[in-house]
Motif scaffolding. Structure first.
Motif, PDB file in Angstrom:
ATOM      1  N   ARG A 252     -11.430   4.656  -3.272  1.00 54.09           N
ATOM      2  CA  ARG A 252     -10.398   5.634  -2.952  1.00 54.09           C
ATOM      3  C   ARG A 252      -9.565   5.976  -4.190  1.00 54.09           C
ATOM      4  O   ARG A 252      -9.145   7.119  -4.377  1.00 54.09           O
ATOM      5  CB  ARG A 252      -9.510   5.143  -1.813  1.00 54.09           C
ATOM      6  N   GLN A 253      -9.337   4.997  -5.029  1.00 59.63           N
ATOM      7  CA  GLN A 253      -8.564   5.280  -6.235  1.00 59.63           C
ATOM      8  C   GLN A 253      -9.322   6.246  -7.147  1.00 59.63           C
ATOM      9  O   GLN A 253      -8.733   7.173  -7.709  1.00 59.63           O
ATOM     10  CB  GLN A 253      -8.250   3.974  -6.974  1.00 59.63           C
TER      11      GLN A 253
ATOM     12  N   SER B  59     -18.241  -2.623  -3.887  1.00 57.19           N
ATOM     13  CA  SER B  59     -16.797  -2.830  -3.907  1.00 57.19           C
ATOM     14  C   SER B  59     -16.207  -2.528  -2.538  1.00 57.19           C
ATOM     15  O   SER B  59     -16.888  -2.013  -1.649  1.00 57.19           O
ATOM     16  CB  SER B  59     -16.139  -1.926  -4.952  1.00 57.19           C
ATOM     17  N   SER B  60     -14.945  -2.831  -2.390  1.00 61.94           N
ATOM     18  CA  SER B  60     -14.250  -2.481  -1.155  1.00 61.94           C
ATOM     19  C   SER B  60     -13.747  -1.041  -1.279  1.00 61.94           C
ATOM     20  O   SER B  60     -13.985  -0.376  -2.286  1.00 61.94           O
ATOM     21  CB  SER B  60     -13.087  -3.433  -0.928  1.00 61.94           C
ATOM     22  N   ARG B  61     -13.058  -0.571  -0.273  1.00 55.73           N
ATOM     23  CA  ARG B  61     -12.680   0.841  -0.282  1.00 55.73           C
ATOM     24  C   ARG B  61     -11.610   1.160  -1.331  1.00 55.73           C
ATOM     25  O   ARG B  61     -11.517   2.292  -1.783  1.00 55.73           O
ATOM     26  CB  ARG B  61     -12.183   1.267   1.092  1.00 55.73           C
ATOM     27  N   GLY B  62     -10.786   0.176  -1.665  1.00 56.03           N
ATOM     28  CA  GLY B  62      -9.680   0.412  -2.593  1.00 56.03           C
ATOM     29  C   GLY B  62     -10.085   1.139  -3.862  1.00 56.03           C
ATOM     30  O   GLY B  62      -9.621   2.262  -4.114  1.00 56.03           O
TER      31      GLY B  62
ATOM     32  N   HIS C 179     -12.550   0.906 -10.521  1.00 54.02           N
ATOM     33  CA  HIS C 179     -12.250   2.280 -10.081  1.00 54.02           C
ATOM     34  C   HIS C 179     -12.499   3.277 -11.207  1.00 54.02           C
ATOM     35  O   HIS C 179     -12.932   4.401 -10.967  1.00 54.02           O
ATOM     36  CB  HIS C 179     -10.812   2.371  -9.566  1.00 54.02           C
TER      37      HIS C 179
ATOM     38  N   ARG D 206       3.024   1.719  -3.103  1.00 56.22           N
ATOM     39  CA  ARG D 206       2.291   2.130  -4.294  1.00 56.22           C
ATOM     40  C   ARG D 206       1.835   3.576  -4.199  1.00 56.22           C
ATOM     41  O   ARG D 206       1.826   4.303  -5.191  1.00 56.22           O
ATOM     42  CB  ARG D 206       1.102   1.206  -4.542  1.00 56.22           C
ATOM     43  N   GLN D 207       1.478   4.005  -3.000  1.00 58.23           N
ATOM     44  CA  GLN D 207       1.065   5.392  -2.841  1.00 58.23           C
ATOM     45  C   GLN D 207       2.224   6.339  -3.148  1.00 58.23           C
ATOM     46  O   GLN D 207       2.059   7.361  -3.811  1.00 58.23           O
ATOM     47  CB  GLN D 207       0.525   5.635  -1.424  1.00 58.23           C
TER      48      GLN D 207
ATOM     49  N   CYS E 130     -19.007   2.552  -1.652  1.00 56.94           N
ATOM     50  CA  CYS E 130     -18.692   1.122  -1.587  1.00 56.94           C
ATOM     51  C   CYS E 130     -19.965   0.303  -1.707  1.00 56.94           C
ATOM     52  O   CYS E 130     -20.043  -0.653  -2.492  1.00 56.94           O
ATOM     53  CB  CYS E 130     -18.006   0.785  -0.260  1.00 56.94           C
TER      54      CYS E 130
ATOM     55  N   GLY F 257       0.800  -1.220   0.000  1.00 59.86           N
ATOM     56  CA  GLY F 257       0.000   0.000   0.000  1.00 59.86           C
ATOM     57  C   GLY F 257       0.834   1.272   0.000  1.00 59.86           C
ATOM     58  O   GLY F 257       0.776   2.061  -0.949  1.00 59.86           O
TER      59      GLY F 257
END
Lengths: 251, 251
Positions: free
Chosen positions: B50-51, B44-47, B10, A50-51, B39, A47
């Motif tokens: 957030r992207q 979906s999940s947060r990933g 995303h 990648r950020q 979400c 994580g």
DNA sequence: TAGTGGTCTAGACCACAGG
DNA sequence: CTGTGGTCTAGACCACTAC
């Protein structure tokens, strides 16, 4: 100055990469270590790594892609958010000594254009600053900054010849959250020409800045005119990272 | 055209948000739904959520921060990577009909400046295109584009009056990966003035573009001169997302 | 105090580049 | 084929905002 908060992991990784690129440990054209290796090196999961990479990509420093290692690009180093607002900070980063000669600071009724940009009524009070800015003693740009009274009052008893206006405003807690800049070209008027040591009519690069708080309230509307032989302004863009550039046709 | 790959999650979320902002479902100043709600809405999940938010932040469309909902900003819509290279694409997005009048296309020995920018020897062959660009029939900018032979050969039997040069090059598999743009101001020379219908000496906004492949090889070095009364160019920046802007002092 | 976005973990699978 | 980065999940804790 600002009390330095300990860096987040992703910030630490980004800083290390930036540093390594800056000092030539990784040169333009080189491949960076793989994400997996950075994970090991910093003892973190993917994580934060990648950020950090995403940050450098957005800054235009590296290019990444599926299946290939990330590569260092040949680019001009970009500025932090703070430095992009403050000529003082940008000059310092370039290794030049910033200077300024204030022409005037005034509380005055807003002219129509300023009022509109600051979402005020024409004639409402604004604070305006008009300065010549120098780098290593040489004239570089003419600034005309305008602030709503609520913001600009911090400047009325401030020495605009001694220090950075933006830094002062940030220290006073002014909430600079987002900016929009527009570029165009104008001919130098008599007064600008005199200050900048150019012939009247010389083309100047103009940057019009609008700054807003998180809530969307205008905090600044400014006009910067650069001698474009003294300074270059630009933007880096890497495929795959979002571009903040816009083009608008005037009708 | 390009076979449309199904969108990643995303991307789908980002597209939905952009669309909702564009059509006014969320207006400037409004708060977006919380990440948790997005979400749920997209399963979906947060990933990915957030992207998507990070993308919109980098485009200058929204501002986010700890503890507060993200807010829609009042900004000019930014361009995709493709549209930032291609005037044709950018004009279309603005709802203007792009046009062009080719002055000449030539294979020629590289002048010194072009050679240096393209990492060639002076006199090495390059392909150059010189065009006047129009929006809805009105002159907007003059383009001078230069390509290494390996890239530019695709243009020698291409109708530069009919279609987009950049689109053609992308279709030919030219690897546009990263760009650097510099802004300055120049006075209109005789020929530019005639094409653009302005007086000689009129200040023009100049954009100098360098484009590179993933491997860092130059693929384009171009000079665009805009009538800045006909078009605005700019950049949005949001605190917390990396800025691709740079300033360099010329010594 | 409740809700929010920022950060981080530890997995997993996939698409793609390169040998 | 191996290694790479891109995507996604399902959790967790924290710092901050707004109430």
């Amino acid at each position: 100055m600002t009390p330095t908060r300990p860096l987040q992991q992703h910030e630490e990784i980004a800083a290390w990469l930036r540093e390594s690129i800056g000092t030539g440990t990784f040169s333009p054209g080189d491949l960076l270590p793989s994400e997996a290796e950075l994970c090991r090196r910093f003892g973190s999961s993917r994580g934060p790594v990648r950020q950090a990479m995403a940050t450098l990509r957005a800054e235009g420093l590296i290019s990444s892609g599926r299946g290939r290692r990330s590569r260092v690009l040949e680019t001009s180093p970009t500025e932090t958010f703070e430095a992009t607002i403050s000529a003082t900070a940008a000059f310092r980063r370039q290794g030049a000594e910033p200077g300024q000669r204030t022409q005037w600071v005034a509380r005055r009724p807003a002219p129509a254009e300023v009022a509109e940009a600051l979402a005020l009524e024409e004639g409402d009070p604004v604070v305006s600053v008009h300065r010549l800015r120098l780098a290593d003693g040489a004239p570089v740009l003419v600034e005309r900054q305008n602030y709503p009274l609520e913001v600009g009052r911090h400047l009325l008893d401030f020495d605009t010849d001694a220090s950075s206006v933006h830094r002062h405003l940030l220290e006073q807690g002014v909430d600079y959250d987002n900016l929009s800049r527009a570029f165009d070209a104008v001919a130098a008027a008599e007064d600008d020409a005199r200050l900048l040591h150019v012939e009247p009519g010389t083309p100047l690069l103009r940057l019009t800045l609008r700054a807003f708080t998180r809530a969307g309230e205008p905090v600044e509307f400014s006009d910067y005119r650069y001698r474009s032989d003294r300074v270059s302004l630009g933007v880096n863009t890497v495929r795959g990272s979002a571009s903040p550039l816009w083009l608008e046709i005037t009708r």
